[in-house]
Design an enzyme around this catalytic site. Structure first.
Site, PDB file in Angstrom:
ATOM      1  N   GLU A   5       0.821  -1.219   0.000  1.00  0.00           N
ATOM      2  CA  GLU A   5       0.000   0.000   0.000  1.00  0.00           C
ATOM      3  C   GLU A   5       0.851   1.264   0.000  1.00  0.00           C
ATOM      4  OE1 GLU A   5      -2.845  -0.557  -0.802  1.00  0.00           O
ATOM      5  OE2 GLU A   5      -2.907  -2.661  -0.261  1.00  0.00           O
ATOM      6  N   GLY A   6       2.051   1.166  -0.545  1.00  0.00           N
ATOM      7  CA  GLY A   6       2.952   2.304  -0.632  1.00  0.00           C
ATOM      8  C   GLY A   6       4.011   2.251   0.438  1.00  0.00           C
TER       9      GLY A   6
END
Length: 596
Positions: free
Chosen positions: A437-438
């Site tokens: 998610e980054g």
């Protein structure tokens, strides 16, 4: 092996004193959200977490999900039965809106419940997390037909959901996505390969609803040419029954460092005529739609950092209270908790975990106020502050989890390096949280670029003003209860964050490389200061209750001591982080490529 026990008193205390539970429950439409109801929900969730999920967490790690010929993925033993029970008892549907079959409870309440799932079984919890994110994306951006066709079964858990972003050649660069979607009547034919798809294939639910980023034939280059599609594993007939298998398959699952219970899939779309997909919203706006799901996931991944840290702390605490070794120096202690350095490590784990909880619950409360407060100004301010803190919750909590879970292994000594003790699993599981998610770098660039510099620092300025006002009050009024020291530490730290903030604002336009080089230290500094502020507020509340004659002295006094420990051992890092932000870019950027 220890047994997970939900820290209900800590949760409720943080929910009320920094999450603002009472005020949120008083918002319009929350009339049924009483303190008794919330406490009952948490108690039942705690029982499910400790009685159902915790016993299979170790099995999920040791055996994991298995891929077999025919693109079949079988979940770890016990997962199917646990998932069925999870859905039957309503836990899967709890976070969703009532219009789709959910319970419509405040985000703050669902956040506390989700912490338990992540503590007791991180790999298991990912299935619900991705499904709820997909639900949010379809609910916000899908047509009424898509909502009616997919959301009730996704909310109940009868069907699960995924998000398909990453491709082998693109990684985090979504501008390089190559998956294609060709129009065909009322649907599209989707073809391409996606990697790192959490719970992309499994045997828990009867259908899997994939949200897929792809490009139409006329799409412009870059992120402006990405559209979003619903591609179900099994096509859904007009009467809601399942039709034929769609042209998509899991060609393998990854062999990972941790979260073995969660199958991370390589998904192939369109090996035949093309997977049938349905456009969500408008063409070429898929990335903005997917951010609804990604922001939901980012907050929840930050919560994973908290959950796995709490579990690692409980595991280490039990070991330290039972293990007898060497001559202790702390009076009254017979086990290794009597060794000052073991005590230091446990206090560090405890303080950092409670700081994560305070930050996560505070952010959840902001989201509730942004959605339901009667005053439009409060709604707007809460939304802006929640957006500012989203990358901090994700990036800072997961980075802190690396320290906490590592420390848990260290407390076990050599036994921590032995898998049978279970301490290493939490460290291995935690590591992915800083990446998916980054990465932390992506979160930090989002914080300094989109959330700080592009708006001129106004949201950060308002936050710092609140921190400074509380700190000053603690200095002036806290001598009688001992919180004046917390206030003085906070004032020094907020000065450091303000100095770093002003440097970034002044530098961004002329030297964005220097700002990005300082982004991760700035994210860590922000996390330290905001969480320290919230811990100090909890300590102030605890001290006031002690002064009022509360009988719960041990619990409340521990809050005060824990906040003091955090100030001495964590907030003392703030001046150094400020120096890295304002002075560190020159060496970071000082070598040419060939000099590395």
């Amino acid at each position: 092996m220890s047994t997970y026990a939900a820290p209900l008193r800590d949760m409720l205390f943080a929910m009320k004193e920094v999450g603002g539970l009472d005020a949120i429950a008083a918002q319009p439409g929350r009339e049924e959200v009483s303190a008794d109801l919330v406490e009952a929900i948490l108690e039942e969730a705690g029982k499910f977490a400790s009685g159902v999920l915790d016993p299979i967490n170790r099995t999920g790690d040791k055996i994991g999900a298995r891929w077999s010929t025919g693109n079949v993925v079988t979940a770890a033993p016990g997962f199917k039965e646990a998932y069925d029970s999870f859905c039957e008892t309503g836990w899967h549907a709890m976070p969703a809106r009532t219009e789709f079959g959910g319970q419509g409870l405040p985000t703050l309440v669902s956040t506390a419940v989700a912490e338990m799932w992540k503590s007791a079984g991180l790999g298991f919890s990912l299935c619900q997390m991705l499904t709820q994110g997909a639900v949010e994306a379809i609910a916000h951006h899908g047509s009424e037909e898509l909502k009616a066709k997919y959301l009730p079964n996704m909310v109940s858990g009868k069907w699960t959901g995924t998000m398909n972003l990453t491709e082998p050649q693109a990684g985090s660069d979504l501008a390089a996505v190559r998956t294609k979607a060709v129009p065909e009547g009322d649907h599209y034919r989707v073809s391409g390969t996606k990697i790192f798809i959490t719970w992309g294939e499994h045997d828990l639910a009867e259908n899997i609803i994939h949200l897929v980023l792809a490009r139409l034939p006329d799409a412009p280059e870059g992120v402006k040419g990405i559209s979003l599609f619903v591609c179900p594993k099994f096509l859904v007939n007009d009467d809601g029954s399942l039709g034929e298998r769609n042209d998509l398959a899991c060609t393998s699952i990854e062999h990972k460092m941790g979260i073995h219970g969660s199958p991370t899939s390589v998904m192939s779309f369109g090996d035949g005529p093309g997977a049938i997909g349905y456009l969500v919203g408008e063409a070429h706006k898929g990335l903005s739609y997917m951010f609804t799901m990604m922001n939901h996931a980012r907050v929840n991944v930050g919560l994973e950092g908290l959950g796995v840290s709490e579990r690692a702390y409980q595991h280490a605490r039990e070991y330290a209270l039972e293990r007898v070794q060497g001559r202790t120096l702390v009076a009254g202690s017979r086990t290794i908790i009597g060794h000052p350095d073991v005590r230091r490590m446990l206090m560090d784990m405890k303080a950092r975990t409670e700081a994560m909880r305070a930050l996560a619950y505070y952010a959840a409360g902001l989201l509730d106020r942004a959605a339901g407060h009667e005053d439009a100004g409060v709604r707007a301010q809460s939304q802006s502050r929640a957006e500012l803190l989203t990358p901090v919750v994700k990036g800072w909590c997961t980075e802190v989890a690396q320290t906490v879970t590592y420390t848990g292994v260290q407390i076990h000594g050599g036994m921590g390096f032995i898998e049978e003790t279970g301490a290493a699993q939490y460290m291995r599981d935690a590591h992915i949280t800083t990446i998916y998610e980054g990465t932390t770098g992506i979160q930090a660039n989002d914080l300094v670029g989109r959330k700080l510099c592009r708006e001129g620092g106004s949201t950060m300025a308002a936050l710092l003003a609140d921190v400074r006002a509380d700190a000053q009050r603690m200095v002036e009024e806290g001598q009688s209860c001992g919180t004046d020291g917390l206030g003085r530490s906070l004032l020094q730290s907020v000065d450091a964050l303000n100095t770093a903030t002003q440097y970034l604002l002044a530098t961004y336009a002329g030297n964005p490389a220097a700002v990005n080089a300082a982004a991760v230290p700035f994210l860590k500094l922000t996390g330290n200061v905001v969480s320290g502020w919230l811990l100090a507020r909890l300590a102030e509340c605890a001290a006031a209750q002690i002064a009022a004659g509360s009988a719960d002295y041990d619990f409340l006094q521990a809050k005060v001591v824990t906040a003091r420990h955090y100030m001495a051992h964590v907030m003392s890092e703030c001046s150094g982080l400020q120096a890295v932000v304002t002075e560190g870019a020159a060496t970071t950027l000082g070598l040419s490529d060939s000099q590395f």
